[in-house]
Design a protein around this motif. Structure first.
Motif, mmCIF file in Angstrom:
data_model
loop_
_atom_site.group_PDB
_atom_site.id
_atom_site.type_symbol
_atom_site.label_atom_id
_atom_site.label_comp_id
_atom_site.label_asym_id
_atom_site.label_seq_id
_atom_site.Cartn_x
_atom_site.Cartn_y
_atom_site.Cartn_z
ATOM 1 N N PHE A 40 0.835 -1.208 0.000
ATOM 2 C CA PHE A 40 0.000 0.000 0.000
ATOM 3 C C PHE A 40 0.865 1.252 0.000
ATOM 4 C CE2 PHE A 40 -2.265 3.485 1.922
ATOM 5 C CZ PHE A 40 -3.481 3.451 1.251
ATOM 6 N N ASP A 41 1.886 1.268 0.824
ATOM 7 C CA ASP A 41 2.740 2.453 0.920
ATOM 8 C C ASP A 41 3.446 2.759 -0.401
ATOM 9 O OD1 ASP A 41 1.956 2.573 3.515
ATOM 10 O OD2 ASP A 41 3.912 2.097 4.393
ATOM 11 N N PHE A 42 3.726 1.724 -1.185
ATOM 12 C CA PHE A 42 4.403 1.933 -2.462
ATOM 13 C C PHE A 42 3.419 2.341 -3.556
ATOM 14 C CE2 PHE A 42 5.894 0.500 -6.608
ATOM 15 C CZ PHE A 42 7.152 1.073 -6.674
ATOM 16 N N TYR A 43 2.295 1.633 -3.648
ATOM 17 C CA TYR A 43 1.410 1.822 -4.800
ATOM 18 C C TYR A 43 0.428 2.986 -4.632
ATOM 19 C CZ TYR A 43 3.116 -2.568 -6.727
ATOM 20 O OH TYR A 43 3.916 -3.547 -7.251
ATOM 21 N N ASP A 44 0.024 3.286 -3.425
ATOM 22 C CA ASP A 44 -0.976 4.336 -3.254
ATOM 23 C C ASP A 44 -0.515 5.687 -3.810
ATOM 24 O OD1 ASP A 44 -3.692 4.879 -2.024
ATOM 25 O OD2 ASP A 44 -2.500 6.426 -1.033
ATOM 26 N N PRO A 45 0.721 6.130 -3.560
ATOM 27 C CA PRO A 45 1.136 7.437 -4.083
ATOM 28 C C PRO A 45 1.247 7.500 -5.601
ATOM 29 C CG PRO A 45 2.530 6.768 -2.244
ATOM 30 C CD PRO A 45 1.731 5.568 -2.648
#
Length: 763
Positions: free
Chosen positions: A608-613
């Motif tokens: 999530f931390d990688f793909y959300d932004p």
């Protein structure tokens, strides 16, 4: 640009209604969508009664469509050959009112008071307008409309008129064949919007009318479907002469009335539709006429339906009233899109507009079937039966693409593939797993043994056969699936898309475990081996699962790109987008939500931390999923931001295409955001799991789920979660690490320790 949420004077908050108290120019088409009503079979856009005050009015019947030959600039084997497009059916929602020679219109008449609403509790649309006429009279009109549910072909309309002094009123009720009327073609600049056919589409068959009654039928030029319309009028005054004119494009029923001061004149218009496919021996005019009901009965039917609906489908949020109103609007639109679809698909816009050509996508299985499974399981079964009915065509399509089993079309109405751009269409093989996943979820939640052993087993087995023939065992010993597109349409035709592989793995395992007389032990062994050895791309450099084999090697997107260049698909060639590290919607994150048991909490958080932004949210399917996973991994600020974005997508017209209809998959995503996001419900494991993440500024969240023949009540606060259950057999549940048994008449409360929140993401 925000619409409803930014102007609470014009759109006041009411937890059970969508209200507009001032008319203003602009956004008329979006509001026609927001004020639409329907029952899943028949849908009416929320246009004003006067033709001069509409932007894109219309009436739709689910599945009523026209076909045409797709012309490819450069053809190739297996390309989609037949286009399909939902049609506007002859529209009865039209009146012209002339008072003392002045035609009443919002854009040219003087309006003293204005108020319209859709009442979620009854399903009735009401518009009250007070006019200052040029003759000096003050006239009030009230229009009401509702669709039937007991008889799903019914539409009831009423127009009431009163005046403070005697006036001469001319009221003309019309039936308009909008399909063959000239309109602006919106498809030039936005491929998401529906085009119109060139030339005549609805060919008249039988057109009759007299004394205020109309009996008419048409046939489509190519698909040879037929539609019949029956209309009766009842005027609440002494019998008056009525002029009835019948035409293939514009039929009218005209009254001239002397209105007495202080008295109310009401014209009721009862409408019924009937459709028939090619080859069906059905007199559609006679069927439509036989199903006509009085307008008051249609209003009562709608009211009774919604009383039953909200008794088991309401979701109560202990939060700002604006959120409760928006939640109920989304739930209301879900009912309007699905309640009486019966054995049919659910179009991406329901029956609220013509967007996406009225096609059925994977949306219905991944975003709508969770809601239907736990609120109206018989409707979920009907949608899956519709997919099962299309298995013969899906098998033909699989053979055409040189794979075994069944391959469902990416977008369709009649069961044939109609996606002319294969890279973002046919290549999305993951629709097969979506159908299997929805069938498995329905079976798990409903305990419907008959479906499990027949339709469900067929769907699981035939899709598993497709996967094992599409993929291959590589030299590395792993099972690979190449040349596919995942949910993220900004990355197309890749090898080993993680979402596709994860869902195919589920599909293969579920099929291997399901009893089916036509499956050999050897087949099951191959399915298990393919599932166990499925390749899941992983980046050791970033310590996260990669969206596909090559995603981590792509060039980063330029995030200084101006906001007016989004959505990217409208401003950049696909090849530009494909070679960059940018997402249209959650992809890997969605896989981890649906197959929650297969990933650790740390793997989910890192993903999530990688793909959300780097997810643009250009797809309306994305925000709800991002919000669900933000809640799970401990990012409450992002969870609420994504949820709010999804909640107001259509109410605020934030994607600038609400004019074409409600984003029905997103409304289903709102249900999942509340139930699976903030309440943390996960299914298809050993038992139903809950891991709540109630927003800090919410007091509570309450909803019900239909499961295993009973109704499970869920009431969540920050202190604990309480369950009630009304079935005879106790239901086992798991709340974080606590297993409880809920029996009829014995509520169970599980205390909740406060969950630590991670630092909100930046960017």
């Amino acid at each position: 640009m925000a619409l409803i949420s930014s102007d609470r004077t014009r759109f006041p908050v009411d937890p059970w209604k969508l209200l507009e108290t001032t008319h203003a120019p602009g956004q008329a088409g979006a509001l026609e969508t927001n004020f639409s009503i329907g029952n899943g079979h028949l849908g009416i856009r929320g246009a004003h009664f006067s033709p001069a005050d509409t932007e894109l009015p219309g009436t739709f019947i689910n599945g009523f469509h026209e076909t045409w030959e797709i012309k490819h600039a450069e053809n190739a084997f297996g390309f989609a050959r037949t286009g399909q497009r939902i049609l506007y059916v002859p529209d009865a929602n039209n009146f012209t009112v002339v008072i003392d020679g002045e035609e009443l219109s919002l854009h040219s008449s003087t309006v003293l008071d204005y108020r319209r609403s859709v009442d979620f509790a009854t399903g009735i649309y009401t518009a009250d307008i007070t006019w200052a006429c040029r003759s000096g009279a003050v006239v009030k009109t009230t229009e009401r409309r509702a669709v039937g549910f007991e008889v799903r072909s019914n539409l009831g309309l009423s127009l009431s008129l009163s005046s403070d002094r005697p006036v001469s009123a001319e009221i003309t009720s019309t039936i308009v064949n909008r399909q063959d009327q000239p309109v602006e073609d919106h498809t030039i600049s936005d491929p998401r919007r529906s085009g119109r056919h060139a030339g005549r589409v609805l060919l008249p068959l039988d057109l009759e009318g007299a004394g205020g009654s109309l009996r008419m039928s048409w046939q489509t030029a190519e698909s040879h479907q037929r539609v019949g319309v029956a209309v009766d009028h009842v005027l609440s005054t002494q019998e008056l002469p009525v002029e009835t004119v019948v035409d293939q494009d514009l039929s009218t029923v005209r009254y001239v009335v002397a209105v007495v001061a202080g008295e109310t004149l009401t014209l009721e218009k009862s409408v019924s539709y009937a459709v028939a496919d090619q080859g069906q021996d059905k007199d559609v005019r006679a069927v439509a006429a036989a199903e006509l009901r009085p307008v008051p009965a249609i209003f009562a039917d709608s009211t009774a339906h919604y009383a039953r609906y909200w008794a088991t489908s309401d979701i109560v949020v202990g939060a700002m009233p604006e959120l409760q109103q928006a939640v109920r609007w989304n739930l209301f639109q879900l009912a309007a899109a699905t309640a009486r679809a019966d054995v049919a698909g659910i179009p991406a816009k329901g029956v609220s507009g013509s967007g996406y050509e009225g096609h059925y996508f994977w949306d219905q299985e991944i975003y709508l079937l969770p809601y239907l499974t736990y609120n109206k399981p018989e409707a979920a079964r009907a949608v899956l039966q519709f997919r099962h009915d299309l298995l013969p065509l899906a098998k033909e399509r699989a053979a055409e693409l040189s794979v075994d089993g069944a391959l469902f079309p990416w977008r369709t109405i009649n069961g044939l593939e109609s996606s002319a751009y294969y890279a973002a269409g046919t290549a999305q093989f993951h629709i097969a797993a979506a159908v299997a996943f929805a069938a498995n979820r329905y079976t798990w939640a409903s305990a419907d043994a008959d479906f499990r052993d027949h339709q469900g087993a067929d769907l699981l087995v035939e899709t598993a056969r497709m996967w094992v023939s599409l993929g291959f065992f590589g030299a590395d010993g792993s099972f690979h699936i190449h040349g596919v597109t995942g949910p993220d349409e900004y990355t197309a035709v890749v090898n080993d898309n993680l979402y596709t592989n994860v869902m195919a793995r589920f599909n293969l395992r579920a099929a291997a475990a399901c009893p089916h007389p036509g499956v050999t032990d050897e087949e099951r062994a191959v399915w298990r081996a393919a599932a166990d050895r499925m390749h899941l791309p992983f980046s050791r450099e970033f310590n996260i699962y990669s969206q596909d084999n090559d995603f981590m090697t792509l060039e980063a997107w330029d995030w200084d790109t101006p906001r007016d260049k989004y959505p990217l698909l409208l401003h950049f060639h696909p090849l530009v987008i494909y070679r960059h590290q940018v997402l249209k919607q959650a992809d890997t994150v969605l896989a981890m939500f649906l197959q929650w048991q297969d990933f650790t909490a740390e793997e989910k958080r890192r993903a999530f931390d990688f793909y959300d932004p780097i997810t643009t949210g250009d797809s309306t399917l994305s925000a709800c999923v991002q919000g669900i996973m933000a809640a799970e991994v401990g990012h409450p600020v992002q969870a609420m931001a994504h949820f709010t974005e999804a909640l107001f997508i259509d109410l605020d017209n934030s994607h600038n295409n609400t004019i074409d209809g409600v984003h029905i998959a997103s409304t289903g995503g709102i249900w999942s955001s509340l139930v699976s996001g903030f309440a943390g419900m996960r299914d298809q494991g050993v038992m139903l799991n809950f891991d709540p993440r109630l927003p800090a500024d919410w007091d509570s969240l309450e909803f019900t789920l239909k499961i295993r023949g009973g109704l499970l009540g869920v009431s969540l606060t920050h202190a604990g979660i309480t369950f009630t259950y009304d079935a005879g057999t106790p239901l086992q549940l798991k709340v974080r690490d606590t297993v409880v048994s809920v029996a009829a008449g014995k509520p169970v409360t599980v205390p909740l320790a406060e969950m630590p929140a991670l630092v909100p993401l930046v960017g």
